[in-house]
Design a protein around this motif. Sequence first.
Motif, PDB file in Angstrom:
ATOM      1  N   SER A  82       5.575  -0.809  13.983  1.00  0.00           N
ATOM      2  CA  SER A  82       5.764  -2.166  13.462  1.00  0.00           C
ATOM      3  C   SER A  82       7.180  -2.689  13.637  1.00  0.00           C
ATOM      4  O   SER A  82       7.489  -3.797  13.208  1.00  0.00           O
ATOM      5  N   LYS A  84      10.095  -1.313  12.419  1.00  0.00           N
ATOM      6  CA  LYS A  84      10.972  -1.142  11.247  1.00  0.00           C
ATOM      7  C   LYS A  84      12.389  -0.734  11.663  1.00  0.00           C
ATOM      8  O   LYS A  84      13.374  -1.184  11.082  1.00  0.00           O
ATOM      9  N   GLU A 241       9.043  -7.856   5.886  1.00  0.00           N
ATOM     10  CA  GLU A 241       7.808  -8.109   6.627  1.00  0.00           C
ATOM     11  C   GLU A 241       7.322  -6.844   7.326  1.00  0.00           C
ATOM     12  O   GLU A 241       6.120  -6.544   7.342  1.00  0.00           O
ATOM     13  N   ARG A 242       8.244  -6.092   7.935  1.00  0.00           N
ATOM     14  CA  ARG A 242       7.837  -4.858   8.626  1.00  0.00           C
ATOM     15  C   ARG A 242       7.331  -3.812   7.647  1.00  0.00           C
ATOM     16  O   ARG A 242       6.418  -3.035   7.973  1.00  0.00           O
ATOM     17  N   ASP A 243       7.919  -3.788   6.446  1.00  0.00           N
ATOM     18  CA  ASP A 243       7.488  -2.791   5.463  1.00  0.00           C
ATOM     19  C   ASP A 243       6.064  -3.033   4.992  1.00  0.00           C
ATOM     20  O   ASP A 243       5.435  -2.129   4.416  1.00  0.00           O
ATOM     21  N   ARG A 244       5.511  -4.209   5.216  1.00  0.00           N
ATOM     22  CA  ARG A 244       4.136  -4.497   4.820  1.00  0.00           C
ATOM     23  C   ARG A 244       3.127  -3.978   5.843  1.00  0.00           C
ATOM     24  O   ARG A 244       1.918  -4.019   5.590  1.00  0.00           O
ATOM     25  N   ARG A 245       3.610  -3.521   6.986  1.00  0.00           N
ATOM     26  CA  ARG A 245       2.729  -3.020   8.031  1.00  0.00           C
ATOM     27  C   ARG A 245       2.711  -1.492   7.981  1.00  0.00           C
ATOM     28  O   ARG A 245       3.763  -0.860   8.110  1.00  0.00           O
ATOM     29  N   ASP A 247       2.397   2.369   9.014  1.00  0.00           N
ATOM     30  CA  ASP A 247       2.664   3.167  10.206  1.00  0.00           C
ATOM     31  C   ASP A 247       1.788   4.425  10.172  1.00  0.00           C
ATOM     32  O   ASP A 247       1.767   5.149   9.163  1.00  0.00           O
ATOM     33  N   ARG A 280       0.656  -4.424  -1.771  1.00  0.00           N
ATOM     34  CA  ARG A 280       0.819  -4.989  -0.434  1.00  0.00           C
ATOM     35  C   ARG A 280       2.267  -5.389  -0.154  1.00  0.00           C
ATOM     36  O   ARG A 280       2.576  -5.987   0.872  1.00  0.00           O
TER      37      ARG A 280
END
Length: 406
Positions: A82, A84, A241-245, A247, A280
């Motif tokens: 994502s 990060k 935003e990346r932390d919401r995706r 891995d 989330r």
Amino acid sequence: NTAVSDPLSPSDASLAALRGAVREAWARHPAAEATEQTLVAAEARAVASSRPLYNPDLELAYDDEGPEQTSTAGLALTLDLSGKRRARTDAGQADLVVAEAEAALRRSGFAQRWLQAWTERGVARERVRIGEERLALMQRFADLAERQLTVGDISSLERDLALLARDEAQAEQATLLADAAAATEAFRAVGGDLSRGTDIAALGMPAVWTTDPTWQVANAPEGRIAAAAAASATTRIAIAERDRRPDPTVSLYGGRKDIGSVSEDVIGVAVSVPLFVRNRFSAELAAAKADSSAASAELRRVELELRARAERNISSYGAVRDAWTRWSQSKGTDVTARADLLERLWRAGEISTADYLIQLKQTLDTALAGADLRGRLWRSYVDALYSTGQLDAWVGFDRPVSEVTP
């Protein structure tokens, strides 16, 4: 940007010595070492933020279930799909810019304080010199009054008035000496070297300030910090935003399974993905956006204040410079010539002792006011340089932030 020329030719020894003294004072001062080490730490944190987020996990397993025994070894690695790491790298670089801006503020602030303390000391020394001249004149007048009383040219009341004026000058001289000692202490507190310095009177007059209509406040130290902080806050949005995706974690393992006398190899692959169903991380994203908006608003506020401050400092400098020009061109500021004229008039009987003392005091007060005006001239000039972000360049610092080598 606002352009301001040097007050004197670059070859002027006095100006070069002053600038060199500021640079040497900064290099020796503990604040310089603290600033450099702070930058070293910031650079190390920027490097750390660019490193991979995840390290592989080594997994060793052994199962013994009756006749069945299984031994496996494997590696597990979470994949950054994502972006990060890239987001954190950008944030680390933005934080480094903030640290550099803060370091620039500390160095510019030090140069401003040093120059202001140097100015105060120079003014105090000039006032002491004028005070010594005043004391010598009053002592001479008191001696003349004694002789004039002896020959009957003046009354004892006028002689006493001369002695009182001398005693008052002695008391005021003590105050001037105390003020000079305090100014010297303040100068030494900012790393001033008393053994090498430049006489403020040797620098002449700073140049007329010219203002470019396209001038911006971004070069001011506080403006650089606010802009860097706003940019850093923006990078936090990307991180949130990346932390919401999620891995995924990929595991590879291999081993051997023994069932009685039979053995066989075991190879496996496993993939696990976290499910963001209970959290989330939307609140973190909202907070990052709010922080970015607040930092942008703070930047606009700082720009308004810095522009007002710079315009005030430039205007004040112009007014003080005009006043100094008029004062320096006035014929009444020559204390020696004025004192000689007053003494001749008094000895000729054209003015009374009281008139002599009043006019001489006014002349000396004007000289003291001139010393204060000279100090205000250089203080306002330094403030104008600082508020427009030009003080570092005027002093001659080689790098805009620090001597730390990246």
